[in-house]
Scaffold this motif. Structure first.
Motif, PDB file in Angstrom:
ATOM      1  N   ASP A 337       0.867  -1.199   0.000  1.00  0.00           N
ATOM      2  CA  ASP A 337       0.000   0.000   0.000  1.00  0.00           C
ATOM      3  C   ASP A 337       0.884   1.223   0.000  1.00  0.00           C
ATOM      4  OD1 ASP A 337      -1.942   1.871   0.135  1.00  0.00           O
ATOM      5  OD2 ASP A 337      -2.931   1.056   1.935  1.00  0.00           O
ATOM      6  N   SER A 338       0.833   2.067  -1.033  1.00  0.00           N
ATOM      7  CA  SER A 338       1.681   3.264  -1.143  1.00  0.00           C
ATOM      8  C   SER A 338       1.294   4.351  -0.146  1.00  0.00           C
ATOM      9  CB  SER A 338       1.589   3.825  -2.579  1.00  0.00           C
ATOM     10  OG  SER A 338       0.228   4.166  -2.867  1.00  0.00           O
ATOM     11  N   ASN A 339       0.029   4.301   0.378  1.00  0.00           N
ATOM     12  CA  ASN A 339      -0.381   5.347   1.337  1.00  0.00           C
ATOM     13  C   ASN A 339       0.402   5.254   2.643  1.00  0.00           C
ATOM     14  OD1 ASN A 339      -2.266   6.396  -0.432  1.00  0.00           O
ATOM     15  ND2 ASN A 339      -3.899   5.029   0.286  1.00  0.00           N
ATOM     16  N   ASP A 340       0.766   4.045   3.068  1.00  0.00           N
ATOM     17  CA  ASP A 340       1.533   3.916   4.314  1.00  0.00           C
ATOM     18  C   ASP A 340       2.892   4.560   4.185  1.00  0.00           C
ATOM     19  OD1 ASP A 340      -0.585   2.591   5.363  1.00  0.00           O
ATOM     20  OD2 ASP A 340       0.235   0.573   5.008  1.00  0.00           O
ATOM     21  N   VAL A 341       3.533   4.542   3.028  1.00  0.00           N
ATOM     22  CA  VAL A 341       4.861   5.157   2.839  1.00  0.00           C
ATOM     23  C   VAL A 341       4.772   6.655   2.986  1.00  0.00           C
ATOM     24  CG1 VAL A 341       6.740   5.477   1.213  1.00  0.00           C
ATOM     25  CG2 VAL A 341       5.570   3.266   1.360  1.00  0.00           C
ATOM     26  N   ALA A 342       3.757   7.246   2.390  1.00  0.00           N
ATOM     27  CA  ALA A 342       3.595   8.710   2.481  1.00  0.00           C
ATOM     28  C   ALA A 342       3.351   9.137   3.921  1.00  0.00           C
ATOM     29  CB  ALA A 342       2.450   9.155   1.586  1.00  0.00           C
ATOM     30  N   LEU A 343       2.585   8.303   4.668  1.00  0.00           N
ATOM     31  CA  LEU A 343       2.295   8.657   6.061  1.00  0.00           C
ATOM     32  C   LEU A 343       3.552   8.692   6.900  1.00  0.00           C
ATOM     33  CD1 LEU A 343       0.321   9.139   8.392  1.00  0.00           C
ATOM     34  CD2 LEU A 343       0.062   6.662   8.584  1.00  0.00           C
ATOM     35  N   TYR A 344       4.358   7.697   6.782  1.00  0.00           N
ATOM     36  CA  TYR A 344       5.575   7.650   7.603  1.00  0.00           C
ATOM     37  C   TYR A 344       6.566   8.726   7.189  1.00  0.00           C
ATOM     38  CZ  TYR A 344       3.877   3.252   9.523  1.00  0.00           C
ATOM     39  OH  TYR A 344       3.129   2.298  10.166  1.00  0.00           O
ATOM     40  N   SER A 345       6.621   9.108   5.930  1.00  0.00           N
ATOM     41  CA  SER A 345       7.523  10.181   5.488  1.00  0.00           C
ATOM     42  C   SER A 345       7.117  11.512   6.092  1.00  0.00           C
ATOM     43  CB  SER A 345       7.502  10.262   3.949  1.00  0.00           C
ATOM     44  OG  SER A 345       7.932   9.055   3.375  1.00  0.00           O
ATOM     45  N   GLY A 346       5.846  11.781   6.128  1.00  0.00           N
ATOM     46  CA  GLY A 346       5.364  13.056   6.728  1.00  0.00           C
ATOM     47  C   GLY A 346       5.671  13.141   8.204  1.00  0.00           C
ATOM     48  N   LEU A 347       5.521  12.021   8.898  1.00  0.00           N
ATOM     49  CA  LEU A 347       5.832  12.040  10.345  1.00  0.00           C
ATOM     50  C   LEU A 347       7.296  12.338  10.598  1.00  0.00           C
ATOM     51  CD1 LEU A 347       3.704   8.991  11.599  1.00  0.00           C
ATOM     52  CD2 LEU A 347       3.276  11.426  11.979  1.00  0.00           C
ATOM     53  N   ALA A 348       8.174  11.838   9.803  1.00  0.00           N
ATOM     54  CA  ALA A 348       9.614  12.073   9.977  1.00  0.00           C
ATOM     55  C   ALA A 348       9.965  13.526   9.728  1.00  0.00           C
ATOM     56  CB  ALA A 348      10.392  11.148   9.035  1.00  0.00           C
ATOM     57  N   GLY A 350       8.013  16.145  10.069  1.00  0.00           N
ATOM     58  CA  GLY A 350       7.505  16.972  11.179  1.00  0.00           C
ATOM     59  C   GLY A 350       8.386  16.889  12.394  1.00  0.00           C
ATOM     60  N   LEU A 351       8.911  15.710  12.706  1.00  0.00           N
ATOM     61  CA  LEU A 351       9.788  15.537  13.867  1.00  0.00           C
ATOM     62  C   LEU A 351      11.057  16.340  13.721  1.00  0.00           C
ATOM     63  CD1 LEU A 351      10.308  14.121  16.535  1.00  0.00           C
ATOM     64  CD2 LEU A 351      11.246  12.179  15.247  1.00  0.00           C
ATOM     65  N   VAL A 352      11.634  16.352  12.528  1.00  0.00           N
ATOM     66  CA  VAL A 352      12.855  17.138  12.296  1.00  0.00           C
ATOM     67  C   VAL A 352      12.580  18.625  12.493  1.00  0.00           C
ATOM     68  CG1 VAL A 352      14.528  17.815  10.550  1.00  0.00           C
ATOM     69  CG2 VAL A 352      13.857  15.412  10.771  1.00  0.00           C
ATOM     70  N   THR A 353      11.452  19.110  12.010  1.00  0.00           N
ATOM     71  CA  THR A 353      11.101  20.542  12.144  1.00  0.00           C
ATOM     72  C   THR A 353      10.978  20.944  13.610  1.00  0.00           C
ATOM     73  OG1 THR A 353       9.921  20.458  10.031  1.00  0.00           O
ATOM     74  CG2 THR A 353       9.435  22.306  11.495  1.00  0.00           C
TER      75      THR A 353
END
Length: 936
Positions: A337-348, A350-353
């Motif tokens: 499922d490609s949606n799970d990849v996008a979700l985890y990328s966004g979380l990373a 935000g954490l860096v910011t």
């Protein structure tokens, strides 16, 4: 029959027996009394009084025969008058007895005394009113007036007779006293002692008895509920002063009527969930459960229950156990499922910011903490007034203020107040790195609105380089420079002192003696600033003769007062001389005094010191005397004396309304520590000489006059004098405790003998910036007059260099000789004397002159003078030496000319003289020759 006759003969041969003897008697007013005797058998009865037989013709006799016995009974009476008793002067009272005769001898009766009855008016001891606590003992003493016979005493309560028989609690038998063993409220009343005998009845003064009840506390009430519903509070209980309540002036209960205690009310505790339990075993329906309890904490005292569910269920297989009611093996597993990849990328991302922001904020705050000052509100840079704080800085910080600056701007370590940034015209560069480094061209000016509102400070400027020196400026009062101003900045705010206060300030000593050489032309001697002067009339000293005259004031304690202590000194002791001075007419001596002569409550005497240093009475001011003349004005006494010597006025207060004037003055100066300011208030007899002693003392200590001196009338009512300081700016100045009010006893003020009374108030300022002081000083006699001294002064640290200022006048001119010393020119004086000393038909010309000049008392003194008119004019000169207006003299002469209109020659002379008299002081220095030319 024979036997009966023998019996009668035997009885007739017995001694007389008195059937009635004379009784003691009292003569009331002028009424005579009767003394009576009766005896049997009695051939004769005579009275014998004071050892002498009473003449037979003064007796009144009666005789009769007793039935049954046949014996003769004789009765005799005499009258005794008041005159007989008063004329008798023997070792005992007037007495009389009877002597009766029979055939066998005589018999004597008892002695009967006769006294004049009386009853004095005044009680030897009268009952005194009293206040007695309830159940206490009441004792009212009464000793009746002396009387014959002795007076009997009765007691009245509220005009009703008190009888000890009706009330066992009251005893009236103890030596005329009234005793109430246990006082009751009903025993309050007005008691009167009543004394009476056969002559009169006397009433004592009424004694008021008050039975009072002291208050008592009732029992405490129960404690009230705590005044807060949660936490620490207060509860109280009360009691009242009603057990019993105070009555008739009884004392109120001592102690507190309210008692408070701390209390704690339990606060509501809201419930909280405890930890969840472990999950249960998965059930056949693929579910597991866990529970929690509302016990962390458990709700108490009305706290809220926990919100939420106590039971939680969960699918054991992550919702894979049952899906659309199909078995697990029937569901296909997705490959990706490609949606799970996008979700985890966004979380990373935000954490860096978030991490970057945290690091940036930390660095920024660390950078700002290097500065020692926080600007609380940046809106201050807009030019408005905002609050700000100076916080203590860290050491070693190069951005701080210069190290030479004072450690803080006020007493505390933090200064908070309004701040403003002025316009560009008031900007000033700060040479070194300052507090506000981003704004290098800014000068910070701090305005204390609190100090400005009190009118104490104009502006305080704080610079970064050095401590502020521009404290508020005010008026500094001193002599000289700038036409009465200090550096051209301001004028003195105190009015100049009247000329009576002038003193030789620059020399440091009060002139107590002045002298001058006088000849035939006469002149005047003046003791500066003392209210003392001597007028030597023209012609008082013989021609071709000169004398060195002097006038001096005694400094030591007065010896002119009598030993009884009733007299006080009302003037200084003034001496004029020399002792061997010979004068052809009296001189006029003017002496200041401090008595209030507006009423007739004084007995004022003039005293003179004799050669043996004792004092003799010369005259009473109101009496007629031919040896001396005394004219008493409001503030001065003008004396006409011929004999050199030391004179003084003393007075005795006849009533409590008698008063003397006090002069009040307040001086002040800074104390050496420059924080304390001392205010000294003086009360001295209102005489210029007495006040100069205060001036001399204050000038030596650098004191400054804070308010124009004022006068206070001090009555002879035995009440003290209170001096208090009021309205001190509370947040700028403080006063030492227990010194706000000071008191002088009545005797200290009344018998001060010109010695100044001083009280001091020490004030401390909280900050050197408080350099202006305003307050009020109240000086009042208890139940008498009050005077207010308003103090408003500027405090300067260099005040010790200032000179106390007093307006000066002609105090350097102490003597004048010749025509310049007199208000009336010599030629006019001579013409007035020639006119009035020549008697007219009635011989009363000079008396009319005295009357019109309001010098019409003790005319017998002027009649003994060679020239009565000349002496009257000398007294008028002394009385008007300050005013010096000759208009009143001209008006008096015009009135006299109208009165004597019948004598044409006199009228013509008076008209010409009155028109010649100068109308104002501007012409008074003109020579006599010029006036004579005008007259011609």
């Amino acid at each position: 029959c024979v036997g009966s006759r023998d019996g009668l003969s035997a009885m007739s041969g017995t001694l007389p027996h008195f059937l009635q003897e004379p009784d003691d008697a009292y003569i009331v007013k002028s009424n005579p009394i009767k003394l009576r005797c009766r005896a049997r058998p009695a051939l004769q009865i005579f009275f014998k009084c004071n050892g002498e037989w009473v003449h037979q013709n003064q007796h009144t006799s009666l005789e009769h025969t007793e039935l049954g016995t046949g014996l003769k009974i004789r009765e005799v009476m005499i009258n005794v008058s008041r005159q007989q008793v008063e004329d008798f002067h023997g070792p005992e009272d007037y007495w009389c007895l009877c002597v009766a005769w029979s055939h066998l001898g005589t018999s004597k009766s008892r002695k009967a005394t006769v006294r004049i009855a009386y009853l004095r008016k005044n009680f030897e001891q009268e009952p005194q009113g009293m206040e007695v606590p309830i159940n206490g003992m009441i004792v009212l003493h009464c000793r009746p007036p002396e009387g014959v016979p002795a007076a009997e005493v009765e007691w009245l309560k509220n005009e009703e007779l008190v009888s000890s028989l009706e009330d066992l609690n009251i005893d009236t038998r103890a030596d005329h006293n009234l005793i109430i063993n246990e006082a009751r409220l009903s025993d309050s009343g007005n008691y009167t002692c009543l004394a009476s005998n056969i002559v009169a009845r006397r009433r004592s003064a009424t004694a008021t008895v008050i039975v009072f009840v002291n208050g008592g506390w009732s029992s405490w009430t129960d404690w009230s509920e705590c005044n807060v519903r949660c936490g620490r509070g207060v509860q109280k209980r009360t009691r009242t002063c009603t057990n019993p309540a105070p009555l008739n002036g009884g004392a109120f209960c001592e102690g507190m009527s309210v008692q408070k205690s701390t209390c704690t009310s339990p606060c509501p505790v809201d419930g909280g969930w405890a930890e969840w339990t472990m999950w249960s075993v998965c059930s056949s329906e693929c579910e597991r459960q866990r529970t929690r309890e509302c016990t962390d904490p458990e709700p108490k005292h009305g706290g809220r229950l926990c919100d939420g569910a106590a039971l939680d269920t969960d699918n054991c297989t992550g919702d894979l156990c049952i899906q659309d009611r199909k078995l697990l093996h029937d569901v296909k597993v997705p490959q990706g499922d490609s949606n799970d990849v996008a979700l985890y990328s966004g979380l990373a991302a935000g954490l860096v910011t978030v991490v970057v922001l945290i690091i940036a904020v930390t660095l920024y705050r660390r950078n700002q903490s290097e500065y020692g000052v926080d600007v609380i509100d940046s809106s201050a840079l807009t030019g408005g007034f905002q609050s700000f704080s100076f916080k203590s800085a860290r050491q070693g910080n190069p951005l701080l203020m210069n190290s030479s600056m004072q450690p803080d701007l006020t007493v505390s370590r933090t200064y908070t107040g309004p701040i403003c940034y002025p316009d560009s015209m008031e900007k000033e560069l700060i040479p070194e790195p300052a507090l506000f480094d981003p704004l290098p061209d800014l000068k910070v000016k701090v305005h204390s609105s609190f100090m400005v509102s009190l009118g104490v400070s104009e502006r305080a400027e704080y610079h970064a380089k050095a401590p502020s020196q521009t404290f508020p400026r005010g008026v500094v009062q001193e002599i000289g420079g700038g036409g009465g101003t200090l550096g051209g900045r301001g004028k003195s705010q105190l009015a100049p002192i009247q000329p009576a206060l002038v003193s030789s300030m620059m020399t440091g000593k009060r002139p107590l003696r002045t002298s001058g050489v006088f000849g035939h032309g006469g002149g005047r001697l003046v003791v500066p600033n003392a209210g003392v002067s001597l007028l030597v009339p023209h012609g008082a000293i013989e021609e071709d003769t000169t004398w060195e005259l002097y006038v001096s004031i005694t400094q030591q304690d007065s010896s002119a007062l009598s030993d009884e202590g009733q007299e006080i000194l009302l003037s200084p002791e003034v001496t004029y001389g020399p002792p061997g001075l010979t004068l052809s007419c009296p001189v006029a001596l003017t002496v200041a005094h401090c008595a209030d002569v507006s009423s007739e409550d004084w007995n004022i005497k003039l005293k003179r010191q004799t050669q043996d240093n004792s004092w003799e009475d010369v005259m009473t001011v109101e009496e007629e005397s031919t040896s001396c003349y005394c004219l008493l004005d409001t503030q001065c006494c003008h004396l006409l004396v011929e004999r050199p010597g030391c004179y003084a006025l003393v007075g005795e207060a006849l009533t409590q309304a008698a008063g003397k004037r006090l002069r009040l003055a307040a001086f002040g100066n800074m104390e050496p520590n420059f924080l304390n300011y001392s205010i000294r208030v003086y009360c001295v007899d209102d005489m210029p000489h007495a006040f100069q002693e205060v001036v001399s003392v204050e000038r030596s200590r650098g004191g400054r006059l804070l308010e124009e001196p004022k006068t206070l009338l001090f009555r002879a009512n035995s009440f003290s004098l209170q001096v208090s300081i009021q309205d001190i700016p509370q947040f700028l100045w403080s006063i030492k405790p227990f010194t706000t009010c000071q008191e002088f006893s009545f005797s200290q003020v009344w018998c001060s003998s010109q010695s100044p009374l001083q009280c001091a108030f020490s004030l401390e300022r909280y900050s050197p910036a408080a350099n202006q002081l305003s307050c009020k000083i109240s000086v009042r006699q208890v139940k008498g007059h009050e005077q207010i001294l308003q103090v408003y002064t500027t405090i300067a640290e260099n005040e010790k260099d200032t000179v106390p200022f007093f307006t000066q006048s002609d105090c350097t001119i102490t003597s004048q000789t010749g025509s310049r010393a007199f208000k009336i020119p010599l030629s006019i004086r001579q013409r007035i004397c020639a006119t009035f000393d020549t008697a007219n038909a009635k011989g009363k010309d000079w008396q009319l002159l005295a009357q019109k000049l309001h010098i019409d008392r003790n005319l017998g003194y002027f009649a003994c003078q060679t020239s009565p008119s000349a002496v009257i004019l000398s007294l008028w000169e002394a009385q008007h030496q300050e005013r010096g207006d000759l208009d009143s003299l001209a008006s008096a002469l015009e009135e006299i000319s109208k009165v004597q209109s019948k004598h044409s020659t006199s009228v013509d002379t008076l008209d010409r003289i009155s028109k010649t008299i100068p109308s104002s002081n501007s012409t008074m220095n003109r020579s006599s020759e010029e006036l004579d030319a005008n007259h011609t």
